[in-house]
Structure formats: structure tokens, C-alpha cells
Design a protein around this motif. Structure first.
Motif, mmCIF file in Angstrom:
data_model
loop_
_atom_site.group_PDB
_atom_site.id
_atom_site.type_symbol
_atom_site.label_atom_id
_atom_site.label_comp_id
_atom_site.label_asym_id
_atom_site.label_seq_id
_atom_site.Cartn_x
_atom_site.Cartn_y
_atom_site.Cartn_z
ATOM 1 N N GLU A 219 1.741 6.922 -6.774
ATOM 2 C CA GLU A 219 0.759 8.003 -6.964
ATOM 3 C C GLU A 219 1.372 9.373 -6.717
ATOM 4 O O GLU A 219 1.020 10.339 -7.397
ATOM 5 C CB GLU A 219 -0.433 7.782 -6.024
ATOM 6 C CG GLU A 219 -1.274 6.590 -6.393
ATOM 7 C CD GLU A 219 -2.307 6.224 -5.323
ATOM 8 O OE1 GLU A 219 -3.186 5.413 -5.646
ATOM 9 O OE2 GLU A 219 -2.227 6.731 -4.188
ATOM 10 N N ASP A 220 2.295 9.436 -5.778
ATOM 11 C CA ASP A 220 2.970 10.701 -5.459
ATOM 12 C C ASP A 220 4.146 10.994 -6.385
ATOM 13 O O ASP A 220 4.855 11.988 -6.193
ATOM 14 C CB ASP A 220 3.469 10.688 -4.010
ATOM 15 C CG ASP A 220 2.336 10.670 -3.003
ATOM 16 O OD1 ASP A 220 1.184 10.964 -3.384
ATOM 17 O OD2 ASP A 220 2.611 10.356 -1.824
ATOM 18 N N GLU A 221 4.349 10.109 -7.363
ATOM 19 C CA GLU A 221 5.419 10.251 -8.352
ATOM 20 C C GLU A 221 6.793 10.363 -7.707
ATOM 21 O O GLU A 221 7.629 11.187 -8.108
ATOM 22 C CB GLU A 221 5.134 11.428 -9.289
ATOM 23 C CG GLU A 221 3.868 11.228 -10.106
ATOM 24 C CD GLU A 221 3.611 12.326 -11.111
ATOM 25 O OE1 GLU A 221 4.426 13.273 -11.224
ATOM 26 O OE2 GLU A 221 2.584 12.239 -11.800
ATOM 27 N N ARG A 222 7.031 9.508 -6.715
ATOM 28 C CA ARG A 222 8.345 9.450 -6.080
ATOM 29 C C ARG A 222 9.353 8.906 -7.084
ATOM 30 O O ARG A 222 8.993 8.246 -8.068
ATOM 31 C CB ARG A 222 8.277 8.531 -4.852
ATOM 32 C CG ARG A 222 7.392 9.030 -3.720
ATOM 33 C CD ARG A 222 8.081 10.023 -2.801
ATOM 34 N NE ARG A 222 9.279 9.482 -2.191
ATOM 35 C CZ ARG A 222 9.316 8.782 -1.058
ATOM 36 N NH1 ARG A 222 8.197 8.551 -0.397
ATOM 37 N NH2 ARG A 222 10.454 8.329 -0.586
ATOM 38 N N PRO A 223 10.629 9.132 -6.875
ATOM 39 C CA PRO A 223 11.655 8.671 -7.817
ATOM 40 C C PRO A 223 11.618 7.141 -7.996
ATOM 41 O O PRO A 223 11.422 6.386 -7.036
ATOM 42 C CB PRO A 223 12.966 9.104 -7.159
ATOM 43 C CG PRO A 223 12.583 10.230 -6.251
ATOM 44 C CD PRO A 223 11.196 9.913 -5.770
ATOM 45 N N CYS A 224 11.811 6.746 -9.242
ATOM 46 C CA CYS A 224 11.777 5.311 -9.573
ATOM 47 C C CYS A 224 12.757 4.474 -8.741
ATOM 48 O O CYS A 224 12.394 3.373 -8.300
ATOM 49 C CB CYS A 224 12.029 5.110 -11.065
ATOM 50 S SG CYS A 224 10.675 5.731 -12.086
ATOM 51 N N PRO A 225 13.995 4.932 -8.513
ATOM 52 C CA PRO A 225 14.898 4.118 -7.700
ATOM 53 C C PRO A 225 14.349 3.848 -6.296
ATOM 54 O O PRO A 225 14.503 2.745 -5.762
ATOM 55 C CB PRO A 225 16.188 4.951 -7.641
ATOM 56 C CG PRO A 225 16.157 5.767 -8.888
ATOM 57 C CD PRO A 225 14.699 6.100 -9.090
ATOM 58 N N HIS B 126 0.839 -1.207 0.000
ATOM 59 C CA HIS B 126 0.000 0.000 0.000
ATOM 60 C C HIS B 126 0.874 1.258 0.000
ATOM 61 O O HIS B 126 0.594 2.221 -0.721
ATOM 62 C CB HIS B 126 -0.939 -0.007 1.209
ATOM 63 C CG HIS B 126 -1.810 1.202 1.273
ATOM 64 N ND1 HIS B 126 -2.845 1.426 0.385
ATOM 65 C CD2 HIS B 126 -1.783 2.274 2.101
ATOM 66 C CE1 HIS B 126 -3.412 2.585 0.665
ATOM 67 N NE2 HIS B 126 -2.782 3.110 1.709
ATOM 68 N N ALA B 127 1.939 1.241 0.798
ATOM 69 C CA ALA B 127 2.850 2.388 0.838
ATOM 70 C C ALA B 127 3.535 2.604 -0.516
ATOM 71 O O ALA B 127 3.726 3.750 -0.943
ATOM 72 C CB ALA B 127 3.902 2.182 1.933
ATOM 73 N N ILE B 128 3.857 1.521 -1.194
ATOM 74 C CA ILE B 128 4.477 1.647 -2.522
ATOM 75 C C ILE B 128 3.482 2.244 -3.510
ATOM 76 O O ILE B 128 3.843 3.082 -4.343
ATOM 77 C CB ILE B 128 5.011 0.285 -3.023
ATOM 78 C CG1 ILE B 128 6.151 -0.191 -2.120
ATOM 79 C CG2 ILE B 128 5.478 0.380 -4.474
ATOM 80 C CD1 ILE B 128 6.568 -1.634 -2.365
ATOM 81 N N THR B 129 2.233 1.825 -3.419
ATOM 82 C CA THR B 129 1.197 2.396 -4.287
ATOM 83 C C THR B 129 1.122 3.910 -4.080
ATOM 84 O O THR B 129 1.046 4.682 -5.048
ATOM 85 C CB THR B 129 -0.175 1.752 -3.988
ATOM 86 O OG1 THR B 129 -0.079 0.350 -4.217
ATOM 87 C CG2 THR B 129 -1.269 2.342 -4.863
ATOM 88 N N THR B 130 1.179 4.341 -2.840
ATOM 89 C CA THR B 130 1.173 5.769 -2.538
ATOM 90 C C THR B 130 2.405 6.450 -3.125
ATOM 91 O O THR B 130 2.308 7.566 -3.665
ATOM 92 C CB THR B 130 1.108 5.989 -1.009
ATOM 93 O OG1 THR B 130 -0.083 5.362 -0.512
ATOM 94 C CG2 THR B 130 1.090 7.463 -0.664
ATOM 95 N N MET B 131 3.553 5.790 -3.045
ATOM 96 C CA MET B 131 4.773 6.354 -3.630
ATOM 97 C C MET B 131 4.603 6.572 -5.127
ATOM 98 O O MET B 131 5.018 7.610 -5.663
ATOM 99 C CB MET B 131 5.969 5.414 -3.381
ATOM 100 C CG MET B 131 6.433 5.351 -1.953
ATOM 101 S SD MET B 131 7.761 4.134 -1.725
ATOM 102 C CE MET B 131 9.133 4.996 -2.518
ATOM 103 N N ILE C 114 11.194 3.610 -5.461
ATOM 104 C CA ILE C 114 10.118 2.628 -5.622
ATOM 105 C C ILE C 114 10.696 1.240 -5.851
ATOM 106 O O ILE C 114 10.240 0.257 -5.249
ATOM 107 C CB ILE C 114 9.181 3.048 -6.776
ATOM 108 C CG1 ILE C 114 8.456 4.355 -6.409
ATOM 109 C CG2 ILE C 114 8.179 1.936 -7.096
ATOM 110 C CD1 ILE C 114 7.732 5.014 -7.550
ATOM 111 N N LEU C 115 11.725 1.153 -6.686
ATOM 112 C CA LEU C 115 12.342 -0.150 -6.960
ATOM 113 C C LEU C 115 12.955 -0.761 -5.698
ATOM 114 O O LEU C 115 12.865 -1.975 -5.489
ATOM 115 C CB LEU C 115 13.390 -0.016 -8.063
ATOM 116 C CG LEU C 115 12.821 0.214 -9.460
ATOM 117 C CD1 LEU C 115 13.942 0.581 -10.421
ATOM 118 C CD2 LEU C 115 12.061 -1.007 -9.939
ATOM 119 N N ILE C 116 13.550 0.070 -4.872
ATOM 120 C CA ILE C 116 14.124 -0.432 -3.609
ATOM 121 C C ILE C 116 13.022 -1.009 -2.730
ATOM 122 O O ILE C 116 13.177 -2.086 -2.127
ATOM 123 C CB ILE C 116 14.902 0.689 -2.885
ATOM 124 C CG1 ILE C 116 16.187 1.001 -3.646
ATOM 125 C CG2 ILE C 116 15.188 0.305 -1.435
ATOM 126 C CD1 ILE C 116 16.891 2.265 -3.194
#
Length: 92
Positions: A32-38, A25-30, A40-42
Motif C-alpha cells: 500500500e505504501d508502494e515500497r520497492p518491489c525487491p 499484514h506488514a507486507i500488505t502495508t508495504m 516486498i519480495l524479500i
């Protein structure tokens, strides 16, 4: 649910899966918030690792309870075939 066997890691697996659910769920929020891809991948790698650990616990439980008891049963072939099929799906 099969109540014939006692699984000693049931609570640990449930706890891990609950944490994984929250992590996803936290990753989904990341995303949606357009956090940096690296970043998200981590986090995805962390979830993958957590799923692997939960899978190991389930497999350990299966070996310690289901398969051990199946070797004492009159027809253990069904349990062995079930494990082989699950492993084929898990590994692929």
C-alpha cells in the motif's frame, strides 16, 4: 478438534502462525505504501520460509503422535491415506 492425540508442537505452531499473520499484514502495508518491489519480495520469501517451518512442525507432530499411534491401532490405513493425501496437496 481431535483430542485423541497429543501434539507437542501445538503452541510452537500457533506462535509461528501468529508471527506469519503479522508479517503478512506488514507486507500488505508495504504494498500500500508502494515500497520497492525487491523489499516486498524479500519479505514474501521470509513468509514462505516461515510457512515451510510451521508445516514441518505440523508434519513432525503428525508423525510422532498420529501415525505412531496409528501403527499401534487395528486399522492404521486411514491415517496413512490421510497423510498421503495431505502431502499430495502440500507438495503440489
Amino acid at each position: 478438534m481431535n483430542t485423541t492425540y497429543t501434539h507437542k508442537h501445538t503452541r510452537a505452531v500457533i506462535n509461528r502462525l501468529s508471527r506469519i499473520e503479522g508479517h503478512v499484514h506488514a507486507i500488505t502495508t508495504m504494498v500500500e505504501d508502494e515500497r520497492p518491489c525487491p523489499d516486498i519480495l524479500i519479505q514474501l520469501a521470509a513468509v514462505k520460509s516461515a510457512i515451510t517451518k510451521a508445516s514441518r512442525l505440523v508434519l513432525e507432530d503428525h508423525m510422532e503422535s498420529c501415525l505412531y499411534k496409528a501403527t499401534k491401532a487395528s486399522a492404521p490405513e486411514k491415517e496413512w491415506e490421510s497423510l498421503k493425501e495431505a502431502l499430495r496437496k502440500y507438495v503440489m
